[in-house]
Design a protein around this motif. Structure first.
Motif, PDB file in Angstrom:
ATOM      1  N   GLY A  50      87.745 104.825  66.089  1.00 12.28           N
ATOM      2  CA  GLY A  50      87.127 105.238  64.898  1.00 12.28           C
ATOM      3  C   GLY A  50      86.128 105.956  65.229  1.00 12.28           C
ATOM      4  N   GLN A  51      85.821 106.800  66.417  1.00 13.82           N
ATOM      5  CA  GLN A  51      84.784 107.826  66.598  1.00 13.82           C
ATOM      6  C   GLN A  51      85.577 108.991  66.595  1.00 13.82           C
ATOM      7  OE1 GLN A  51      83.543 106.001  70.541  1.00 13.82           O
ATOM      8  NE2 GLN A  51      81.501 106.274  69.850  1.00 13.82           N
ATOM      9  N   HIS A  52      84.721 110.127  66.040  1.00 13.53           N
ATOM     10  CA  HIS A  52      85.401 111.296  65.906  1.00 13.53           C
ATOM     11  C   HIS A  52      84.855 112.468  66.966  1.00 13.53           C
ATOM     12  CE1 HIS A  52      87.008 114.371  62.910  1.00 13.53           C
ATOM     13  NE2 HIS A  52      86.309 115.049  63.497  1.00 13.53           N
ATOM     14  N   LEU A  53      85.748 113.234  67.298  1.00 10.15           N
ATOM     15  CA  LEU A  53      85.318 114.344  68.311  1.00 10.15           C
ATOM     16  C   LEU A  53      85.030 115.497  67.584  1.00 10.15           C
ATOM     17  CD1 LEU A  53      88.167 113.631  71.146  1.00 10.15           C
ATOM     18  CD2 LEU A  53      85.594 113.049  71.205  1.00 10.15           C
ATOM     19  N   ALA A  54      84.038 116.105  67.931  1.00 10.43           N
ATOM     20  CA  ALA A  54      83.489 117.656  67.451  1.00 10.43           C
ATOM     21  C   ALA A  54      83.506 118.396  68.544  1.00 10.43           C
ATOM     22  CB  ALA A  54      82.134 117.439  66.818  1.00 10.43           C
ATOM     23  N   ALA A  55      84.674 119.456  68.448  1.00  8.77           N
ATOM     24  CA  ALA A  55      84.801 120.361  69.509  1.00  8.77           C
ATOM     25  C   ALA A  55      83.857 121.642  68.784  1.00  8.77           C
ATOM     26  CB  ALA A  55      86.010 120.904  69.664  1.00  8.77           C
ATOM     27  N   LEU A  56      82.764 121.761  69.458  1.00  9.59           N
ATOM     28  CA  LEU A  56      81.632 122.465  68.872  1.00  9.59           C
ATOM     29  C   LEU A  56      82.108 124.161  69.112  1.00  9.59           C
ATOM     30  CD1 LEU A  56      78.542 120.269  69.695  1.00  9.59           C
ATOM     31  CD2 LEU A  56      79.325 120.956  67.054  1.00  9.59           C
ATOM     32  N   LEU A  57      82.397 124.295  70.309  1.00  5.62           N
ATOM     33  CA  LEU A  57      83.122 125.359  70.736  1.00  5.62           C
ATOM     34  C   LEU A  57      84.523 125.625  71.128  1.00  5.62           C
ATOM     35  CD1 LEU A  57      82.954 128.758  70.979  1.00  5.62           C
ATOM     36  CD2 LEU A  57      81.792 128.373  72.804  1.00  5.62           C
ATOM     37  N   PHE A  58      85.545 125.625  70.160  1.00 10.29           N
ATOM     38  CA  PHE A  58      86.922 125.605  70.382  1.00 10.29           C
ATOM     39  C   PHE A  58      87.492 126.600  69.600  1.00 10.29           C
ATOM     40  CE2 PHE A  58      90.833 122.492  70.875  1.00 10.29           C
ATOM     41  CZ  PHE A  58      90.661 122.634  72.186  1.00 10.29           C
ATOM     42  N   THR A  59      88.550 127.384  70.358  1.00 13.91           N
ATOM     43  CA  THR A  59      89.088 128.558  69.403  1.00 13.91           C
ATOM     44  C   THR A  59      90.788 128.381  69.620  1.00 13.91           C
ATOM     45  OG1 THR A  59      89.309 130.198  71.414  1.00 13.91           O
ATOM     46  CG2 THR A  59      87.257 129.926  70.507  1.00 13.91           C
ATOM     47  N   LEU A  60      91.257 129.253  69.150  1.00 17.58           N
ATOM     48  CA  LEU A  60      92.886 129.245  69.064  1.00 17.58           C
ATOM     49  C   LEU A  60      93.304 129.208  70.386  1.00 17.58           C
ATOM     50  CD1 LEU A  60      95.098 130.043  66.793  1.00 17.58           C
ATOM     51  CD2 LEU A  60      94.965 132.015  67.628  1.00 17.58           C
ATOM     52  N   ALA A  61      92.665 129.920  71.218  1.00 23.57           N
ATOM     53  CA  ALA A  61      93.328 130.043  72.822  1.00 23.57           C
ATOM     54  C   ALA A  61      93.278 128.578  73.488  1.00 23.57           C
ATOM     55  CB  ALA A  61      92.488 130.782  73.579  1.00 23.57           C
ATOM     56  N   GLU A  62      92.342 127.648  73.167  1.00 23.32           N
ATOM     57  CA  GLU A  62      92.212 126.348  73.393  1.00 23.32           C
ATOM     58  C   GLU A  62      93.029 125.444  72.790  1.00 23.32           C
ATOM     59  OE1 GLU A  62      89.700 128.715  75.013  1.00 23.32           O
ATOM     60  OE2 GLU A  62      88.884 128.042  73.011  1.00 23.32           O
ATOM     61  N   VAL A  63      93.188 125.630  71.444  1.00 24.11           N
ATOM     62  CA  VAL A  63      94.086 124.698  70.569  1.00 24.11           C
ATOM     63  C   VAL A  63      95.517 125.022  71.272  1.00 24.11           C
ATOM     64  CG1 VAL A  63      95.318 124.412  68.550  1.00 24.11           C
ATOM     65  CG2 VAL A  63      92.726 124.719  68.676  1.00 24.11           C
ATOM     66  N   HIS A  64      95.900 126.280  71.611  1.00 17.20           N
ATOM     67  CA  HIS A  64      97.317 126.711  72.199  1.00 17.20           C
ATOM     68  C   HIS A  64      97.511 125.917  73.543  1.00 17.20           C
ATOM     69  CE1 HIS A  64     100.975 129.063  72.494  1.00 17.20           C
ATOM     70  NE2 HIS A  64     100.659 129.055  73.704  1.00 17.20           N
ATOM     71  N   GLY A  65      96.485 126.086  74.223  1.00 17.02           N
ATOM     72  CA  GLY A  65      96.591 125.197  75.657  1.00 17.02           C
ATOM     73  C   GLY A  65      96.683 123.759  75.721  1.00 17.02           C
ATOM     74  N   LEU A  66      96.221 123.196  74.624  1.00 23.82           N
ATOM     75  CA  LEU A  66      95.951 121.769  74.400  1.00 23.82           C
ATOM     76  C   LEU A  66      97.128 121.156  73.853  1.00 23.82           C
ATOM     77  CD1 LEU A  66      94.334 119.264  74.772  1.00 23.82           C
ATOM     78  CD2 LEU A  66      93.313 119.651  72.554  1.00 23.82           C
ATOM     79  N   GLY A  67      97.609 122.080  72.865  1.00 29.75           N
ATOM     80  CA  GLY A  67      99.004 121.569  72.061  1.00 29.75           C
ATOM     81  C   GLY A  67      98.357 120.960  70.673  1.00 29.75           C
ATOM     82  N   MET A  68      99.226 121.074  69.687  1.00 31.07           N
ATOM     83  CA  MET A  68      99.001 120.930  68.487  1.00 31.07           C
ATOM     84  C   MET A  68      98.954 119.174  68.125  1.00 31.07           C
ATOM     85  SD  MET A  68     100.658 123.288  65.483  1.00 31.07           S
ATOM     86  CE  MET A  68      99.744 122.496  64.227  1.00 31.07           C
ATOM     87  N   GLU A  69      99.587 118.573  68.968  1.00 34.24           N
ATOM     88  CA  GLU A  69      99.879 117.210  68.933  1.00 34.24           C
ATOM     89  C   GLU A  69      98.470 116.435  69.488  1.00 34.24           C
ATOM     90  OE1 GLU A  69     101.496 113.754  67.627  1.00 34.24           O
ATOM     91  OE2 GLU A  69     102.801 115.573  67.941  1.00 34.24           O
ATOM     92  N   ALA A  70      97.862 117.068  70.357  1.00 31.29           N
ATOM     93  CA  ALA A  70      96.451 116.650  70.805  1.00 31.29           C
ATOM     94  C   ALA A  70      95.371 116.918  69.945  1.00 31.29           C
ATOM     95  CB  ALA A  70      96.308 116.927  72.523  1.00 31.29           C
ATOM     96  N   ALA A  71      95.657 117.941  69.373  1.00 30.58           N
ATOM     97  CA  ALA A  71      94.473 118.881  68.762  1.00 30.58           C
ATOM     98  C   ALA A  71      94.412 118.547  67.175  1.00 30.58           C
ATOM     99  CB  ALA A  71      94.347 120.147  68.911  1.00 30.58           C
TER     100      ALA A  71
END
Length: 403
Positions: A250-271
């Motif tokens: 139930g807790q929400h993660l706030a990625a306060l500095l996250f860009t397209l490059a990191e989303v690509h590295g992490l993958g959409m499933e996780a992000a």
């Protein structure tokens, strides 16, 4: 024949005088720009070699010359260490005729290099670091902050989550200037919006194991865990939070500095579902897509706000030299403060007396994998944040240059 000979000599003398005048206006007969950033560590994808390519794109799009003199891009890896960055900056300025330094990922590095630039009266334009101190208490008449800062991130991501009911926060904070600034700016915004901060914990840069930090955040009971870090640190924290079942609880993660490059590295499933703030998104409109296509052809990736911000900074610097008629620092800095910014990144941008480039930011949310229509189509644009809301009023920035 004598008249023709005299006319030819006069023409040659006039041409030589014009060439000499332009050469004299450009120190050392060329303009040299240094891109100094992390090319091998936690922020290598965030900026890295792709920022160098963005800088080269700007030079090429400008025509390769300014005032008929060549423009050269040099680059180096500062390894996220202020002492290494300072040594490189001094060498560039003192012996290698570098006229300006840009990108400067990592706030501690950017602050150190900007102080050197102030001492030596050299221009720096920061696109990779976030701390508002760069245009606040550490401002410089020759220092400019271009792509984003911690205040803009707090207003965007922090503000959005508080409005959605995330009114209690716990922070995981990178233990250096950037992390402190991001945590403080977001804390101020959360409290001003009626929320509370129940605690925080600091972690070293390039942490591999977030387990103890995440367990403290989980036990805090905060609705939102604010990740006041960036690059691989944020990606690793998100991955390990999933292993602990934090978001499932139930807790929400706030990625306060996250860009397209990191989303690509992490993958959409996780992000998927993450809310974040950027100053540029490649798939927002035709102008953004056109630039991104050229960038992708050179790098194999779509650009984020750091890459595109670096392109904009280099382009605007060359425009300022062109308008000033010289690369002399005082004259160019004056033009950088006065000229509007209008390119693929800073549309309708203005530069404040503290060196902060004010431009719109975008509140984004990572799509579900099923919503993505093509490679790199990762975001829904939730809102546009006007520049005047995203950035601190220069008069309230703490910069002693603002009257």
């Amino acid at each position: 024949m004598r008249k023709n000979f005299i006319a030819s000599i006069a023409f040659l003398l006039a041409s030589s005088t014009a060439v000499f005048a332009q050469s004299a206006a450009i120190s050392d007969g060329k303009v040299k720009i240094g891109i100094l950033n992390d090319q091998s560590g936690v922020y290598a994808d965030f900026g890295g070699k792709s920022s160098v390519e963005a800088a080269k794109m700007a030079v090429e799009d400008f025509g390769g010359k300014v005032l008929d003199m060549p423009v050269e891009i040099v680059d180096a890896d500062h390894q996220n260490k202020p002492d290494i960055a300072s040594n490189i900056a001094r060498q560039w300025y003192d012996t290698e005729q570098v006229d300006a330094i840009m990108e400067l990922t990592t706030s501690s590095v950017a602050l150190a290099v900007q102080a050197i630039g102030k001492e030596k009266k050299k221009i720096d334009i920061v696109t990779g670091a976030a701390t508002t101190d760069l245009t606040g208490k550490a401002c410089s008449p020759y220092g400019f902050h271009w792509a984003y800062d911690t205040h803009a991130l707090a207003v965007g991501t922090g503000g959005a989550l508080v409005k959605q009911g995330g009114d209690s926060w716990f922070f995981l904070t990178a233990d250096y200037a950037f992390g402190y600034s991001l945590e403080q700016q977001t804390t101020d915004y959360v409290k001003a919006s009626g929320g509370t901060v129940v605690g925080s914990v600091r972690h070293p840069l390039s942490t591999q194991d977030f387990s103890s930090f995440l367990l403290q955040a989980q036990s805090s009971g905060a609705k939102v865990i604010g990740l006041a870090n960036a690059g691989l640190d944020t990606s690793n924290a998100i991955k390990q939070a999933a292993e602990f079942g934090i978001t499932q609880g139930g807790q929400h993660l706030a990625a306060l500095l996250f860009t397209l490059a990191e989303v690509h590295g992490l993958g959409m499933e996780a992000a998927q579902g993450l809310t974040l703030t950027e100053g540029y998104y490649w798939n927002r409109d035709d102008q953004s897509r056109e630039f991104a296509k050229k960038f992708f052809a050179r790098t194999g990736k779509m650009p984020n706000m750091v890459h595109t911000g670096t392109y904009s900074a280099v382009l605007q610097y060359l425009k300022a030299i062109q308008k000033a008629g010289t690369d002399e620092t005082e004259a160019v800095a004056k033009q950088l403060h006065e000229m509007p910014v209008d390119d693929v990144f800073g549309r309708g941008g203005t530069v404040g007396p503290n060196g902060r480039m004010i431009h719109d930011m975008y509140l984004l949310q990572v799509k579900k994998p099923s919503e993505s229509k093509e490679p790199w189509d990762y975001f829904n644009v939730l809102a546009t944040i006007p520049g005047k809301e995203a950035y601190i009023d220069p008069a309230k920035s703490g910069c002693d240059l603002v009257k």
